[in-house]
Write an enzyme that holds these catalytic residues in place. Sequence first.
Site, PDB file in Angstrom:
ATOM      1  N   ASP A  29      16.371   3.336  -8.456  1.00 53.10           N
ATOM      2  CA  ASP A  29      16.712   3.331  -9.876  1.00 53.10           C
ATOM      3  C   ASP A  29      18.166   2.875 -10.046  1.00 53.10           C
ATOM      4  O   ASP A  29      19.046   3.233  -9.256  1.00 53.10           O
ATOM      5  CB  ASP A  29      16.524   4.723 -10.484  1.00 53.10           C
ATOM      6  N   ILE A  30      18.403   2.076 -11.076  1.00 49.19           N
ATOM      7  CA  ILE A  30      19.742   1.520 -11.310  1.00 49.19           C
ATOM      8  C   ILE A  30      20.702   2.590 -11.828  1.00 49.19           C
ATOM      9  O   ILE A  30      21.926   2.435 -11.709  1.00 49.19           O
ATOM     10  CB  ILE A  30      19.642   0.328 -12.301  1.00 49.19           C
ATOM     11  N   ASN A  86       7.080   9.200 -17.579  1.00 48.53           N
ATOM     12  CA  ASN A  86       7.388   9.344 -19.003  1.00 48.53           C
ATOM     13  C   ASN A  86       6.473   8.418 -19.803  1.00 48.53           C
ATOM     14  O   ASN A  86       6.267   7.263 -19.424  1.00 48.53           O
ATOM     15  CB  ASN A  86       8.850   8.984 -19.270  1.00 48.53           C
ATOM     16  N   VAL A  95      11.003   1.734 -20.433  1.00 53.32           N
ATOM     17  CA  VAL A  95      10.438   0.505 -19.863  1.00 53.32           C
ATOM     18  C   VAL A  95       8.924   0.633 -19.939  1.00 53.32           C
ATOM     19  O   VAL A  95       8.339   1.553 -19.348  1.00 53.32           O
ATOM     20  CB  VAL A  95      10.891   0.284 -18.403  1.00 53.32           C
ATOM     21  N   HIS A  99       5.558   3.247 -14.417  1.00 53.44           N
ATOM     22  CA  HIS A  99       6.402   3.521 -13.261  1.00 53.44           C
ATOM     23  C   HIS A  99       6.409   5.015 -12.998  1.00 53.44           C
ATOM     24  O   HIS A  99       6.435   5.825 -13.922  1.00 53.44           O
ATOM     25  CB  HIS A  99       7.835   3.003 -13.470  1.00 53.44           C
ATOM     26  N   HIS A 101       8.632   7.864 -11.390  1.00 60.23           N
ATOM     27  CA  HIS A 101       9.946   8.244 -10.876  1.00 60.23           C
ATOM     28  C   HIS A 101       9.734   9.196  -9.697  1.00 60.23           C
ATOM     29  O   HIS A 101       9.035  10.209  -9.844  1.00 60.23           O
ATOM     30  CB  HIS A 101      10.759   9.027 -11.915  1.00 60.23           C
TER      31      HIS A 101
END
Length: 113
Positions: A29-30, A86, A95, A99, A101
């Site tokens: 993750d950024i 989420n 986004v 995805h 996490h």
Amino acid sequence: MDCLFCKISEGVIPAKIVFENERIVAFDDINPQAPTHIQIIPRKHIATVLEVAAEDRELIGEIIQTAAALARERGVADDGFRLVVNTNPAAGQSVYHLHVHLIGGRSLGWPPG
Ligand code: AMP
Ligand code: ZN
């Protein structure tokens, strides 16, 4: 399609990729929220968990297994970690490409905010 995670999957936008195969990509993750914070995504564009179809069942299972393997690799499996998906605005989805996490490496509060 103008999708950030499709672009990461295609290599158009760089990311620190930690695992990939024909179906799945995982990358750091950024903006990490914990010492380990990885995104695991299908290469297939699926906007949210609400769009998961019967034909995606195997893919979703592989994503979960990949997350577990990465948790072990990062050494957070035994202490504990969290997988989060989420979905839509109230959950803070930003986004719209499915995805998972993988968050670990510190103690995580419950319930989440
Ligand atoms: P969510 O809020 O559940 O939609 O999560 C989106 C996640 O994607 C956030 O944790 C962001 O920090 C992460 N993110 C956004 N852009 C990038 C990027 N270019 N590379 C890696 N992670 C990103
Ligand atoms: Zn996408």
